[in-house]
Design a protein around this motif. Structure first.
Motif, PDB file in Angstrom:
ATOM      1  N   ALA A 136       0.809  -1.222   0.000  1.00 22.90           N
ATOM      2  CA  ALA A 136       0.000   0.000   0.000  1.00 22.90           C
ATOM      3  C   ALA A 136       0.838   1.266   0.000  1.00 22.90           C
ATOM      4  O   ALA A 136       0.325   2.344  -0.314  1.00 22.90           O
ATOM      5  N   VAL A 137       2.115   1.164   0.348  1.00 24.11           N
ATOM      6  CA  VAL A 137       2.942   2.366   0.511  1.00 24.11           C
ATOM      7  C   VAL A 137       4.059   2.370  -0.517  1.00 24.11           C
ATOM      8  O   VAL A 137       5.007   1.600  -0.408  1.00 24.11           O
ATOM      9  N   PRO A 138       3.963   3.227  -1.536  1.00 17.09           N
ATOM     10  CA  PRO A 138       5.050   3.297  -2.521  1.00 17.09           C
ATOM     11  C   PRO A 138       6.343   3.783  -1.879  1.00 17.09           C
ATOM     12  O   PRO A 138       6.314   4.610  -0.960  1.00 17.09           O
ATOM     13  N   PHE A 139       7.458   3.267  -2.380  1.00 10.80           N
ATOM     14  CA  PHE A 139       8.751   3.593  -1.768  1.00 10.80           C
ATOM     15  C   PHE A 139       9.655   4.285  -2.775  1.00 10.80           C
ATOM     16  O   PHE A 139       9.803   3.831  -3.909  1.00 10.80           O
ATOM     17  N   MET A 140      10.245   5.408  -2.337  1.00  9.42           N
ATOM     18  CA  MET A 140      11.290   6.074  -3.103  1.00  9.42           C
ATOM     19  C   MET A 140      12.386   6.480  -2.130  1.00  9.42           C
ATOM     20  O   MET A 140      12.133   7.220  -1.181  1.00  9.42           O
ATOM     21  N   ALA A 141      13.572   5.975  -2.366  1.00 12.44           N
ATOM     22  CA  ALA A 141      14.682   6.289  -1.460  1.00 12.44           C
ATOM     23  C   ALA A 141      14.975   7.784  -1.439  1.00 12.44           C
ATOM     24  O   ALA A 141      15.504   8.293  -0.459  1.00 12.44           O
ATOM     25  N   ASP A 142      14.623   8.493  -2.526  1.00 10.71           N
ATOM     26  CA  ASP A 142      14.840   9.937  -2.583  1.00 10.71           C
ATOM     27  C   ASP A 142      13.860  10.712  -1.704  1.00 10.71           C
ATOM     28  O   ASP A 142      14.039  11.913  -1.496  1.00 10.71           O
ATOM     29  N   VAL A 182       5.621   9.248   6.187  1.00  5.89           N
ATOM     30  CA  VAL A 182       4.276   9.812   6.376  1.00  5.89           C
ATOM     31  C   VAL A 182       3.218   8.846   5.844  1.00  5.89           C
ATOM     32  O   VAL A 182       2.168   8.632   6.469  1.00  5.89           O
ATOM     33  N   ARG A 183       3.496   8.242   4.705  1.00  5.26           N
ATOM     34  CA  ARG A 183       2.535   7.290   4.147  1.00  5.26           C
ATOM     35  C   ARG A 183       2.430   6.038   5.026  1.00  5.26           C
ATOM     36  O   ARG A 183       1.353   5.443   5.141  1.00  5.26           O
ATOM     37  N   LEU A 184       3.537   5.638   5.632  1.00  6.27           N
ATOM     38  CA  LEU A 184       3.485   4.520   6.580  1.00  6.27           C
ATOM     39  C   LEU A 184       2.618   4.870   7.785  1.00  6.27           C
ATOM     40  O   LEU A 184       1.855   4.040   8.272  1.00  6.27           O
ATOM     41  N   TYR A 185       2.759   6.088   8.292  1.00  5.25           N
ATOM     42  CA  TYR A 185       1.922   6.549   9.402  1.00  5.25           C
ATOM     43  C   TYR A 185       0.451   6.343   9.041  1.00  5.25           C
ATOM     44  O   TYR A 185      -0.327   5.781   9.822  1.00  5.25           O
ATOM     45  N   ASP A 186       0.068   6.785   7.835  1.00  3.65           N
ATOM     46  CA  ASP A 186      -1.324   6.649   7.404  1.00  3.65           C
ATOM     47  C   ASP A 186      -1.721   5.187   7.231  1.00  3.65           C
ATOM     48  O   ASP A 186      -2.821   4.783   7.625  1.00  3.65           O
ATOM     49  N   ALA A 187      -0.827   4.389   6.642  1.00  3.66           N
ATOM     50  CA  ALA A 187      -1.151   2.976   6.388  1.00  3.66           C
ATOM     51  C   ALA A 187      -1.354   2.210   7.685  1.00  3.66           C
ATOM     52  O   ALA A 187      -2.274   1.383   7.795  1.00  3.66           O
ATOM     53  N   VAL A 188      -0.515   2.480   8.668  1.00  4.20           N
ATOM     54  CA  VAL A 188      -0.640   1.785   9.960  1.00  4.20           C
ATOM     55  C   VAL A 188      -1.899   2.242  10.682  1.00  4.20           C
ATOM     56  O   VAL A 188      -2.552   1.460  11.376  1.00  4.20           O
TER      57      VAL A 188
END
Length: 198
Positions: free
Chosen positions: A70-76, A83-89
């Motif tokens: 559910a959370v796209p990842f970009m190392a940049d 922030v997206r992890l906060y929302d996903a959790v």
């Protein structure tokens, strides 16, 4: 049993087990209760998952994979990832409760997460960003990812602060996400100055 019916039965078992494990932990979960909630007998449960720990592992992987996907990842842009992890959790609190129970009861879940292909790809992306000078290179890539995850979970049931809830005032979520974005940016030198989206 047809493949479609088998998949439906397996899904009912995972759903029932999620509720039981999240509420009672691994030791407190009851195979009888899970099987009854799923509308099957215990023999079917054992045929699918082997034993209670095998069932827990399947439940944990299911929820870990759902958050990863559910959370796209970009190392940049590690701040935005956090922030997206906060929302996903916030939307999937079961994963954090399952992880907390596993730690309390001494059941190792780290290898189920760190060995997944999705996590390996993230670590490789961080290493590449470090080589290019886009992420601080003074911390090992796997530790960068671990720290970002820990920071994103600060307000979860596993974190040290008051647990965030979906019905908290929007201003409270915004404040936490702004703080999270700035902290990750400051720690890892990536995404500086970008306000969190969402």
């Amino acid at each position: 049993m047809s493949p479609r019916k088998s998949d439906a039965t397996r899904r009912r078992l995972l759903d029932a087990a999620t509720v039981d494990f999240a509420a009672h932990g691994i030791a407190g979960a009851r195979v009888d209760r899970i099987a009854a909630a799923a509308g099957i007998n215990k023999a079917q449960l054992y045929a699918y998952f082997g034993d209670k720990l095998g069932l827990f592992g399947a439940v944990f992987r299911l929820h870990a994979d759902s958050v990863v996907n559910a959370v796209p990842f970009m190392a940049d842009d590690l701040p935005q990832y956090a922030v997206r992890l906060y929302d996903a959790v916030l939307e999937r609190p079961e994963l954090v409760r399952l992880a907390a129970w596993a730690r309390l009861e001494g059941v190792v879940t780290d290898n189920q997460v760190t060995a997944s292909p999705a996590v390996v790809v993230k670590i490789q992306a961080i290493a590449e960003a470090q080589r290019d000078g886009r992420v601080t290179a003074s911390i090992e890539p796997q530790d960068v990812l671990a720290l970002v995850l820990a920071m994103a979970l600060t307000w979860s049931a596993a974190g040290p602060s008051a647990t965030a809830a979906s019905d908290d005032p929007p201003a409270a979520h915004d404040r936490r996400k702004q703080a999270l974005s700035r902290a990750v940016s400051g720690a890892f030198g990536t995404g500086a100055g970008r306000p969190p989206r969402g």
